[in-house]
Write an enzyme that holds these catalytic residues in place. Structure first.
Site, PDB file in Angstrom:
ATOM      1  N   GLY A 113       0.842  -1.207   0.000  1.00 13.69           N
ATOM      2  CA  GLY A 113       0.000   0.000   0.000  1.00 13.69           C
ATOM      3  C   GLY A 113       0.870   1.247   0.000  1.00 13.69           C
ATOM      4  O   GLY A 113       0.708   2.147   0.819  1.00 13.69           O
ATOM      5  N   THR A 119       1.583   3.584  -2.478  1.00 15.65           N
ATOM      6  CA  THR A 119       1.485   4.688  -3.440  1.00 15.65           C
ATOM      7  C   THR A 119       0.816   5.929  -2.860  1.00 15.65           C
ATOM      8  O   THR A 119       0.626   6.921  -3.575  1.00 15.65           O
ATOM      9  CB  THR A 119       0.697   4.239  -4.698  1.00 15.65           C
ATOM     10  OG1 THR A 119      -0.516   3.620  -4.265  1.00 15.65           O
ATOM     11  CG2 THR A 119       1.506   3.283  -5.543  1.00 15.65           C
ATOM     12  N   GLY A 155      -0.376   8.118   1.131  1.00  9.75           N
ATOM     13  CA  GLY A 155      -0.510   8.182   2.589  1.00  9.75           C
ATOM     14  C   GLY A 155       0.703   7.676   3.362  1.00  9.75           C
ATOM     15  O   GLY A 155       1.859   7.987   3.060  1.00  9.75           O
ATOM     16  N   GLY A 159       2.006   4.672   3.731  1.00  7.67           N
ATOM     17  CA  GLY A 159       2.913   3.751   3.026  1.00  7.67           C
ATOM     18  C   GLY A 159       3.939   4.510   2.190  1.00  7.67           C
ATOM     19  O   GLY A 159       5.136   4.182   2.203  1.00  7.67           O
ATOM     20  N   SER A 199      -4.208   0.264  14.262  1.00 10.19           N
ATOM     21  CA  SER A 199      -4.941   1.529  14.361  1.00 10.19           C
ATOM     22  C   SER A 199      -5.409   1.703  15.800  1.00 10.19           C
ATOM     23  O   SER A 199      -5.589   0.714  16.526  1.00 10.19           O
ATOM     24  CB  SER A 199      -6.157   1.495  13.438  1.00 10.19           C
ATOM     25  OG  SER A 199      -7.039   2.548  13.762  1.00 10.19           O
ATOM     26  N   TYR A 250     -13.871  -2.916  10.676  1.00 11.89           N
ATOM     27  CA  TYR A 250     -12.542  -2.282  10.607  1.00 11.89           C
ATOM     28  C   TYR A 250     -11.801  -2.467  11.942  1.00 11.89           C
ATOM     29  O   TYR A 250     -10.644  -2.889  11.968  1.00 11.89           O
ATOM     30  CB  TYR A 250     -12.680  -0.798  10.273  1.00 11.89           C
ATOM     31  CG  TYR A 250     -11.348  -0.071  10.185  1.00 11.89           C
ATOM     32  CD1 TYR A 250     -10.494  -0.278   9.095  1.00 11.89           C
ATOM     33  CD2 TYR A 250     -10.938   0.807  11.188  1.00 11.89           C
ATOM     34  CE1 TYR A 250      -9.268   0.372   9.013  1.00 11.89           C
ATOM     35  CE2 TYR A 250      -9.707   1.460  11.112  1.00 11.89           C
ATOM     36  CZ  TYR A 250      -8.881   1.243  10.026  1.00 11.89           C
ATOM     37  OH  TYR A 250      -7.670   1.885   9.950  1.00 11.89           O
TER      38      TYR A 250
HETATM   39  N1  NAP Z   1      -5.237   7.528   7.841  1.00 13.28           N
HETATM   40  C1  NAP Z   1      -5.557   7.252   9.097  1.00 13.28           C
HETATM   41  O1  NAP Z   1      -6.114   8.079   9.827  1.00 13.28           O
HETATM   42  C2  NAP Z   1      -5.199   5.917   9.680  1.00 13.28           C
HETATM   43  C3  NAP Z   1      -5.377   5.738  11.055  1.00 13.28           C
HETATM   44  C4  NAP Z   1      -5.052   4.520  11.619  1.00 13.28           C
HETATM   45  C5  NAP Z   1      -4.560   3.504  10.820  1.00 13.28           C
HETATM   46  N2  NAP Z   1      -4.421   3.688   9.490  1.00 13.28           N
HETATM   47  C6  NAP Z   1      -3.913   2.565   8.696  1.00 13.28           C
HETATM   48  O2  NAP Z   1      -2.762   2.975   7.993  1.00 13.28           O
HETATM   49  C7  NAP Z   1      -2.646   2.237   6.782  1.00 13.28           C
HETATM   50  C8  NAP Z   1      -2.443   3.194   5.617  1.00 13.28           C
HETATM   51  O3  NAP Z   1      -3.559   4.064   5.574  1.00 13.28           O
HETATM   52  P1  NAP Z   1      -3.547   5.411   4.739  1.00 13.28           P
HETATM   53  O4  NAP Z   1      -4.399   6.347   5.481  1.00 13.28           O
HETATM   54  O5  NAP Z   1      -2.167   5.785   4.372  1.00 13.28           O
HETATM   55  O6  NAP Z   1      -4.363   4.945   3.440  1.00 13.28           O
HETATM   56  P2  NAP Z   1      -4.458   5.596   1.987  1.00 13.28           P
HETATM   57  O7  NAP Z   1      -3.916   6.964   1.959  1.00 13.28           O
HETATM   58  O8  NAP Z   1      -5.853   5.340   1.545  1.00 13.28           O
HETATM   59  O9  NAP Z   1      -3.455   4.670   1.136  1.00 13.28           O
HETATM   60  C9  NAP Z   1      -3.731   3.325   0.998  1.00 13.28           C
HETATM   61  C10 NAP Z   1      -2.691   2.691   0.106  1.00 13.28           C
HETATM   62  O10 NAP Z   1      -3.018   1.307  -0.008  1.00 13.28           O
HETATM   63  C11 NAP Z   1      -3.255   0.973  -1.366  1.00 13.28           C
HETATM   64  N3  NAP Z   1      -4.349   0.025  -1.462  1.00 13.28           N
HETATM   65  C12 NAP Z   1      -5.623   0.199  -1.050  1.00 13.28           C
HETATM   66  N4  NAP Z   1      -6.341  -0.904  -1.307  1.00 13.28           N
HETATM   67  C13 NAP Z   1      -5.498  -1.781  -1.891  1.00 13.28           C
HETATM   68  C14 NAP Z   1      -5.635  -3.088  -2.392  1.00 13.28           C
HETATM   69  N5  NAP Z   1      -6.809  -3.710  -2.380  1.00 13.28           N
HETATM   70  N6  NAP Z   1      -4.566  -3.705  -2.921  1.00 13.28           N
HETATM   71  C15 NAP Z   1      -3.377  -3.088  -2.971  1.00 13.28           C
HETATM   72  N7  NAP Z   1      -3.173  -1.842  -2.528  1.00 13.28           N
HETATM   73  C16 NAP Z   1      -4.229  -1.198  -2.003  1.00 13.28           C
HETATM   74  C17 NAP Z   1      -3.622   2.278  -2.015  1.00 13.28           C
HETATM   75  O11 NAP Z   1      -3.360   2.135  -3.404  1.00 13.28           O
HETATM   76  P3  NAP Z   1      -4.167   3.001  -4.495  1.00 13.28           P
HETATM   77  O12 NAP Z   1      -3.312   4.180  -4.655  1.00 13.28           O
HETATM   78  O13 NAP Z   1      -4.241   2.159  -5.672  1.00 13.28           O
HETATM   79  O14 NAP Z   1      -5.500   3.319  -3.892  1.00 13.28           O
HETATM   80  C18 NAP Z   1      -2.700   3.242  -1.296  1.00 13.28           C
HETATM   81  O15 NAP Z   1      -1.389   3.181  -1.803  1.00 13.28           O
HETATM   82  C19 NAP Z   1      -3.916   1.395   6.685  1.00 13.28           C
HETATM   83  O16 NAP Z   1      -3.648   0.097   7.124  1.00 13.28           O
HETATM   84  C20 NAP Z   1      -4.877   2.085   7.641  1.00 13.28           C
HETATM   85  O17 NAP Z   1      -5.835   1.198   8.142  1.00 13.28           O
HETATM   86  C21 NAP Z   1      -4.717   4.873   8.909  1.00 13.28           C
END
Ligand code: NAP
Length: 286
Positions: free
Chosen positions: A85, A87, A89, A91, A216, A229
């Protein structure tokens, strides 16, 4: 036959023994007070110590660690990191931090155009190699042999199990679609479990490596209307903490870190201005 006078005398005796009893009990109460005070002190002391400990850990990871140049390759025994993941946020921010340290990155994510763009950024900004793997984790079990092929022959020092999805808005469990349910199982839970299974044996051979699992704050307890979730993140947290006990505290040389972010300003939190606008309580990933 008791004299009529003996009644008040006996009553007086009762009062006397009640008084004695009370004074005995009240001295016990003092002892009880002391015991409770000690228990309270231990309780408050424990909370204070854990607060100080958490502040120290925060200072160490947020400030102290940035003061020194890290050498992940030497410390964790390999030139490559793997980020799922990657690309967007959190990651993507991990990719830049690891590449800054000189690690090559295996980029695993869903959208090819975004993968190529991140690979280009990492090459131009940090001069590292990348390997791009287009993978949709929704696919489940059949996906992993293909990913494994890309990992062969690489000394992997760091794995970031970051990929995750969340339902677009709070809803009752019967309203969660089958697709959403399987996505939480395959993307949030299975990806972490299976990627670790693929990479951990190589780390154990050299007794070196680091695995970071993004859980999370939602894993802290059940969250009605967001249960799927929260439950998926509780899986990540429990497995991650258990593995850290097995492989870090069990002296097998592998650090397994569990990260439990609250709100971070990314695409995932873009459903609301309140959760998306960066502020001290909602930081950006980088
Ligand atoms: N943001 C928050 O507030 C928060 C809080 C607590 C925990 N988290 C956790 O942190 C992690 C990252 O979250 P984020 O907020 O950075 O998310 P994000 O910005 O939505 O980025 C998600 C990344 O995962 C990729 N992805 C999504 N679905 C996928 C799939 N089915 N197969 C392969 N790649 C996929 C996306 O690729 P595309 O570019 O193709 O969409 C993107 O690169 C997650 O596990 C989330 O649960 C986030």
């Amino acid at each position: 036959m008791p004299s009529i006078l003996s009644v008040p005398v006996r009553a007086l005796g009762t009062v006397d023994s009640f008084g004695m009893l009370f004074s005995q009990y009240s001295s016990n109460f003092k002892t009880l007070d002391d015991i409770l005070a000690v228990i309270g002190l231990i309780f408050v002391g424990r909370i204070a110590l854990s607060a100080v400990w958490n502040i120290c850990v925060g200072i160490r990871s947020m400030f102290w660690s940035r003061l020194w140049k890290k050498n992940f390759e030497k410390r964790y025994g390999g030139k490559w990191a793997v980020v799922t993941g990657c690309t967007d946020g959190i990651g993507k921010a991990y990719c830049h931090e690891l590449a800054k340290d000189g690690l090559n990155i295996v980029l695993i994510s869903r959208s090819m155009d975004k993968l190529n763009a991140v690979a280009e950024e990492l090459k131009s900004q940090h001069g590292v190699e990348t390997e791009v793997v287009q993978a949709n984790f929704v696919e489940g079990e059949t996906l992993y042999p293909r990913i494994d092929k890309h990992l062969q022959g690489k000394e992997i020092s760091v794995l970031i199990n970051n990929v995750g999805v969340m339902i677009s808005h709070p809803k009752y469990y019967d309203e969660v679609t089958d697709f959403e349910m399987w996505s939480h199982i395959n993307v949030n839970m299975a990806s972490m479990a299976v990627m670790t299974k693929l990479i951990l044996p190589g780390m154990l051979k050299k007794n070196k490596g680091a695995i970071v699992n993004i859980a999370s704050i939602a894993a802290t307890g059940p969250i009605p209307l967001l249960g799927i979730y929260a439950a998926s993140k509780a899986f990540v947290e429990f497995l991650s903490l258990s593995m850290n006990s097995e492989y870090y505290w069990g002296h097998r040389g592998i650090t397994i870190q569990t990260v439990t972010p609250a709100y971070v300003s990314t695409n995932m939190t873009s459903f609301s201005k309140w959760t998306h606008t960066p502020n001290p309580a909602t930081p950006t990933p980088a």
